[in-house]
Design an enzyme around this catalytic site. Structure first.
Site, mmCIF file in Angstrom:
data_model
loop_
_atom_site.group_PDB
_atom_site.id
_atom_site.type_symbol
_atom_site.label_atom_id
_atom_site.label_comp_id
_atom_site.label_asym_id
_atom_site.label_seq_id
_atom_site.Cartn_x
_atom_site.Cartn_y
_atom_site.Cartn_z
ATOM 1 N N LEU A 140 -17.771 12.497 3.132
ATOM 2 C CA LEU A 140 -18.234 13.570 2.243
ATOM 3 C C LEU A 140 -18.994 12.996 1.041
ATOM 4 C CD1 LEU A 140 -14.919 15.584 2.421
ATOM 5 C CD2 LEU A 140 -17.120 16.348 3.342
ATOM 6 N N LYS A 173 -12.666 -2.174 3.815
ATOM 7 C CA LYS A 173 -12.303 -2.365 2.401
ATOM 8 C C LYS A 173 -11.787 -3.780 2.095
ATOM 9 C CE LYS A 173 -11.355 2.373 0.972
ATOM 10 N NZ LYS A 173 -10.417 3.249 0.256
ATOM 11 N N ASP A 207 -10.069 3.825 -6.487
ATOM 12 C CA ASP A 207 -9.174 4.871 -5.952
ATOM 13 C C ASP A 207 -8.015 5.195 -6.900
ATOM 14 O OD1 ASP A 207 -10.503 5.457 -3.580
ATOM 15 O OD2 ASP A 207 -9.500 3.858 -2.472
ATOM 16 N N GLY A 267 0.950 2.915 2.500
ATOM 17 C CA GLY A 267 -0.279 2.479 3.174
ATOM 18 C C GLY A 267 -1.366 2.110 2.180
HETATM 19 P P1 NAP Z 1 -2.369 4.592 5.915
HETATM 20 O O1 NAP Z 1 -2.759 3.333 5.243
HETATM 21 O O2 NAP Z 1 -2.481 4.669 7.408
HETATM 22 O O3 NAP Z 1 -0.832 4.911 5.501
HETATM 23 C C1 NAP Z 1 -0.174 5.986 6.071
HETATM 24 C C2 NAP Z 1 1.206 6.164 5.440
HETATM 25 O O4 NAP Z 1 1.743 7.383 5.949
HETATM 26 C C3 NAP Z 1 2.204 5.064 5.767
HETATM 27 O O5 NAP Z 1 3.033 4.837 4.657
HETATM 28 C C4 NAP Z 1 3.008 5.684 6.923
HETATM 29 O O6 NAP Z 1 4.335 5.213 7.018
HETATM 30 C C5 NAP Z 1 3.044 7.134 6.479
HETATM 31 N N1 NAP Z 1 3.258 8.065 7.591
HETATM 32 C C6 NAP Z 1 2.423 8.321 8.625
HETATM 33 N N2 NAP Z 1 2.964 9.256 9.432
HETATM 34 C C7 NAP Z 1 4.167 9.586 8.913
HETATM 35 C C8 NAP Z 1 5.190 10.484 9.289
HETATM 36 N N3 NAP Z 1 5.075 11.236 10.388
HETATM 37 N N4 NAP Z 1 6.282 10.591 8.501
HETATM 38 C C9 NAP Z 1 6.396 9.835 7.382
HETATM 39 N N5 NAP Z 1 5.458 8.961 6.966
HETATM 40 C C10 NAP Z 1 4.348 8.833 7.725
HETATM 41 O O7 NAP Z 1 -3.185 5.843 5.364
HETATM 42 P P2 NAP Z 1 -3.982 6.006 3.978
HETATM 43 O O8 NAP Z 1 -5.341 5.411 4.137
HETATM 44 O O9 NAP Z 1 -3.117 5.529 2.870
HETATM 45 O O10 NAP Z 1 -4.192 7.596 3.934
HETATM 46 C C11 NAP Z 1 -3.081 8.475 3.815
HETATM 47 C C12 NAP Z 1 -3.540 9.865 3.404
HETATM 48 O O11 NAP Z 1 -4.200 9.798 2.140
HETATM 49 C C13 NAP Z 1 -4.552 10.525 4.364
HETATM 50 O O12 NAP Z 1 -4.282 11.911 4.471
HETATM 51 C C14 NAP Z 1 -5.890 10.307 3.685
HETATM 52 O O13 NAP Z 1 -6.850 11.295 4.011
HETATM 53 C C15 NAP Z 1 -5.465 10.436 2.240
HETATM 54 N N6 NAP Z 1 -6.389 9.731 1.318
HETATM 55 C C16 NAP Z 1 -6.948 10.473 0.336
HETATM 56 C C17 NAP Z 1 -7.795 9.874 -0.577
HETATM 57 C C18 NAP Z 1 -8.393 10.721 -1.653
HETATM 58 O O14 NAP Z 1 -9.344 10.264 -2.312
HETATM 59 N N7 NAP Z 1 -7.843 11.894 -1.891
HETATM 60 C C19 NAP Z 1 -8.089 8.496 -0.475
HETATM 61 C C20 NAP Z 1 -7.506 7.760 0.548
HETATM 62 C C21 NAP Z 1 -6.650 8.395 1.449
HETATM 63 P P3 NAP Z 1 4.707 3.882 7.903
HETATM 64 O O15 NAP Z 1 4.453 2.725 6.998
HETATM 65 O O16 NAP Z 1 6.131 4.072 8.234
HETATM 66 O O17 NAP Z 1 3.798 3.903 9.119
#
Ligand code: NAP
Length: 309
Positions: free
Chosen positions: A31, A81, A117, A143
């Site tokens: 986006l 990244k 971020d 994450g």
């Molecule tokens: P990531 O690195 O893949 O981390 C995912 C996290 O979610 C891990 O801690 C994982 O736990 C946990 N998780 C996944 N499925 C789960 C479940 N069913 N129950 C409990 N915990 C669960 O992902 P990320 O890049 O940090 O992104 C995460 C979210 O943030 C996404 O929705 C993304 O769109 C959003 N985000 C938003 C922004 C923004 O600017 N607003 C920026 C970046 C990301 P485990 O360690 O146990 O696998």
């Protein structure tokens, strides 16, 4: 891109137009192009912001191209990244501490990597009149987004930060990594299903969900923590922005807690990147309007699929 008048569009470029952009793999759902191009038009820069789909094996060539083509800089998204770090001449404090870069600034061939971020999240929180300074914060997830937010929360002077994650070991690793960087914050790591996790969520004034639970297409699910753990007096933040109104935020509202969706972080990480490239204050409201419109268009066309930033 929507329908544009070709002549008006073409007249926007000349021999002095410069290029800035975003690299990812894939990048088609980003986006950032509509948000950043709206901002560039608003601040009157003769720049254009474009998406570049860069395969992992081409990251090094891409960094050489930034210098060769004299790009203003780049945003960097998944999965590059960490990989771009090795090609930077200098690093901002956050990027150095986190080992990731989401913004590259090119000054006469010298590349500086930044991570916006975490500060983007803090700015979005402050925008709704909230802060973490002196407060107990509970961060769910460990994450990539959690790392950036956790560091920012500690730097902003949270009293206590408890990292709660499905895989407890990852929460522990994040807390250990932060320990030397968080002199004034008491850090704790917990598994999501432990009894202490409930106490940590209930006791926190700011609860941040950095997991993908509730993200499209799995938006119709149970929130990452039971609704009963949330209450009035808390602010509950969800970093997920697609959908904006996640099941967690709906639950928080029913419990009379304050809420913050993920679009603010997305806008402010981009605004901070723009400020690094231009040295000027970013037109945040223009960026917000463009981002929300692009998100709505994307949701209408695809049913919601998108990726950060
Ligand atoms: P990531 O690195 O893949 O981390 C995912 C996290 O979610 C891990 O801690 C994982 O736990 C946990 N998780 C996944 N499925 C789960 C479940 N069913 N129950 C409990 N915990 C669960 O992902 P990320 O890049 O940090 O992104 C995460 C979210 O943030 C996404 O929705 C993304 O769109 C959003 N985000 C938003 C922004 C923004 O600017 N607003 C920026 C970046 C990301 P485990 O360690 O146990 O696998």
């Amino acid at each position: 891109m929507g329908t544009v008048d070709l002549q008006t569009w073409a007249e926007g470029f000349d021999g002095t137009t410069r290029v800035v952009g975003v690299i990812g793999w894939p990048v088609r759902h980003s986006l950032s192009p509509p948000m950043q191009n709206a901002a560039l038009a608003a601040v009157g820069r003769n720049w254009v912001y474009v998406p570049f789909a860069v395969a992992p094996e081409h990251v090094g060539d891409c960094m050489a191209a930034v210098r060769a083509l004299d790009l203003v800089g780049l945003n960097v998204t998944i999965p590059h990244k960490a990989a771009v770090l090795a090609y930077m001449d200098d690093l901002g404090e956050e990027a150095r501490a986190l080992g990731v870069v989401n913004t590259i600034v090119n000054r006469e061939g010298r590349l500086t990597g930044h991570s916006t971020d975490g500060e983007g999240f803090l700015r979005s929180l402050r925008e709704i009149g909230e802060d973490v300074a002196g407060r107990d914060v509970c961060l769910i997830g460990a994450g990539g987004s959690a790392r950036a937010v956790a560091l920012a929360v500690c730097r902003a002077g949270a009293r206590r930060l408890t990292v709660v994650n499905r895989t407890a070991g990852k929460a522990e690793a994040l807390a250990e990594h932060l320990q030397p960087l968080a002199a004034n914050t008491t850090l704790k790591a917990l598994g999501l299903t432990t009894p202490e996790a409930e106490a940590a969520v209930r006791g926190a004034m700011v609860v941040i969900d950095s997991t993908a639970v509730g993200m499209y297409p799995h938006h119709d699910t149970a929130p990452v923590v039971p609704e009963e753990w949330l209450h009035a007096g808390q602010v509950v933040c969800d970093l997920t922005y697609n959908p904006r109104d996640t099941v967690l935020l709906q639950a928080a509202r029913r419990q009379n807690a304050g809420t913050l969706d993920g679009t603010g972080m997305l806008i402010h990480q981009g605004a901070l990147a723009l400020e690094l490239w231009t040295g000027e204050k970013a037109p945040v409201e223009v960026m917000r309007a463009a981002l929300l419109a692009a998100l709505a268009r994307q949701q209408a066309v695809t049913g919601g699929k998108s990726q950060a930033p």
